[in-house]
Design an enzyme around this catalytic site. Structure first.
Site, PDB file in Angstrom:
ATOM      1  N   ASN A  18       2.352  -2.254 -14.593  1.00  0.00           N
ATOM      2  CA  ASN A  18       2.448  -1.274 -13.511  1.00  0.00           C
ATOM      3  C   ASN A  18       3.401  -0.155 -13.902  1.00  0.00           C
ATOM      4  OD1 ASN A  18       4.409  -3.362 -13.192  1.00  0.00           O
ATOM      5  ND2 ASN A  18       4.701  -2.881 -11.040  1.00  0.00           N
ATOM      6  N   ILE A  19       3.066   1.030 -13.429  1.00  0.00           N
ATOM      7  CA  ILE A  19       3.805   2.242 -13.773  1.00  0.00           C
ATOM      8  C   ILE A  19       4.093   2.975 -12.464  1.00  0.00           C
ATOM      9  CG2 ILE A  19       3.761   4.396 -15.107  1.00  0.00           C
ATOM     10  CD1 ILE A  19       1.441   2.974 -16.771  1.00  0.00           C
ATOM     11  N   GLU A  20       5.369   3.023 -12.091  1.00  0.00           N
ATOM     12  CA  GLU A  20       5.727   3.609 -10.799  1.00  0.00           C
ATOM     13  C   GLU A  20       6.065   5.088 -10.935  1.00  0.00           C
ATOM     14  OE1 GLU A  20       8.663   0.932  -9.117  1.00  0.00           O
ATOM     15  OE2 GLU A  20       7.071  -0.524  -8.671  1.00  0.00           O
ATOM     16  N   CYS A  29      -1.084   0.111 -10.573  1.00  0.00           N
ATOM     17  CA  CYS A  29      -0.877  -1.328 -10.758  1.00  0.00           C
ATOM     18  C   CYS A  29      -1.256  -1.749 -12.184  1.00  0.00           C
ATOM     19  CB  CYS A  29      -1.742  -2.124  -9.797  1.00  0.00           C
ATOM     20  SG  CYS A  29      -1.270  -1.997  -8.074  1.00  0.00           S
ATOM     21  N   GLU A  49      -3.156  -4.187 -13.156  1.00  0.00           N
ATOM     22  CA  GLU A  49      -4.573  -4.527 -13.308  1.00  0.00           C
ATOM     23  C   GLU A  49      -5.405  -3.270 -13.567  1.00  0.00           C
ATOM     24  OE1 GLU A  49      -2.442  -5.337 -10.978  1.00  0.00           O
ATOM     25  OE2 GLU A  49      -2.945  -7.198  -9.958  1.00  0.00           O
ATOM     26  N   CYS A 100      -6.986  -2.962  -6.400  1.00  0.00           N
ATOM     27  CA  CYS A 100      -7.316  -3.524  -7.720  1.00  0.00           C
ATOM     28  C   CYS A 100      -8.499  -4.486  -7.625  1.00  0.00           C
ATOM     29  CB  CYS A 100      -6.098  -4.225  -8.314  1.00  0.00           C
ATOM     30  SG  CYS A 100      -4.843  -3.058  -8.869  1.00  0.00           S
TER      31      CYS A 100
HETATM   32  N1  THU Z   1       1.589  -4.176  -8.259  1.00  0.00           N
HETATM   33  C1  THU Z   1       0.811  -4.454  -9.333  1.00  0.00           C
HETATM   34  O1  THU Z   1       1.033  -3.954 -10.439  1.00  0.00           O
HETATM   35  N2  THU Z   1      -0.242  -5.275  -9.150  1.00  0.00           N
HETATM   36  C2  THU Z   1      -0.551  -5.873  -7.973  1.00  0.00           C
HETATM   37  O2  THU Z   1      -1.587  -6.496  -7.869  1.00  0.00           O
HETATM   38  C3  THU Z   1       0.360  -5.772  -6.831  1.00  0.00           C
HETATM   39  C4  THU Z   1       1.366  -4.684  -6.927  1.00  0.00           C
HETATM   40  C5  THU Z   1       2.743  -3.283  -8.454  1.00  0.00           C
HETATM   41  C6  THU Z   1       2.675  -1.953  -7.797  1.00  0.00           C
HETATM   42  C7  THU Z   1       4.124  -1.609  -7.634  1.00  0.00           C
HETATM   43  O3  THU Z   1       4.595  -1.019  -8.843  1.00  0.00           O
HETATM   44  C8  THU Z   1       4.813  -2.940  -7.479  1.00  0.00           C
HETATM   45  O4  THU Z   1       3.892  -3.915  -7.928  1.00  0.00           O
HETATM   46  C9  THU Z   1       5.226  -3.252  -6.059  1.00  0.00           C
HETATM   47  O5  THU Z   1       4.173  -3.053  -5.185  1.00  0.00           O
END
Ligand code: THU
Length: 138
Positions: free
Chosen positions: A43-45, A54, A56, A97
């Site tokens: 995941n990349i915020e 996310c 996935e 996702c």
């Molecule tokens: N996130 C994912 O990468 N995959 C998921 O299925 C659930 C949420 C990430 C998004 C965000 O960066 C962090 O988790 C918190 O929501």
């Protein structure tokens, strides 16, 4: 042949690249193609929040952008950073996702939710997204 354990380990390595300064919730994913390749994602915020991607979807978009459209399985591992470095929970894919995975599911895609290489649960995507809307509906 790529085993579920190997797929989880690939997801765990991808998790180490997660960019999560805002949530601290780091996720890794590893997507196995029917041709036997593995595409990973984290995941990349974003400071603007909504552009966050996310793990996935990062994996799916990497794979599809390189010509892959047929997938056998995806392994997902993540959660908040624990002091021990261990993953305490089973990170479950968000609705967006699940829908993106559904786009490339022929009915047989396995979703592996893991806390470690020897602690995981496997589901069919269909179980996680019943009564889904997809190509057949258009
Ligand atoms: N996130 C994912 O990468 N995959 C998921 O299925 C659930 C949420 C990430 C998004 C965000 O960066 C962090 O988790 C918190 O929501």
């Amino acid at each position: 042949m790529v085993t579920p354990q190997e797929l989880v380990l690939a997801a765990l390595e991808a998790r180490s690249f997660a960019y999560t300064p805002y949530s601290g919730y780091s996720v890794g994913a590893a997507l196995l193609t029917k041709s036997g390749r593995v595409y990973t994602g984290c995941n990349i915020e974003s400071a603007a929040f909504s552009p966050t991607n996310c793990a996935e979807r990062t994996a799916v978009f990497k794979a599809v952008s390189e010509g892959e459209r047929e997938f056998d399985a995806i392994a997902i591992i993540g959660g908040r950073a624990e002091e021990t470095g261990r993953v305490a929970e089973f990170a479950s894919p968000c609705g967006v996702c699940r829908q993106v995975l559904r786009e490339f599911d022929d009915g047989g895609m396995t979703v592996i939710l893991a806390r470690s290489a020897d602690d995981f649960k496997a589901y069919r995507l269909e179980e996680l997204l019943p009564f889904s809307f997809s190509q057949e509906n258009l």
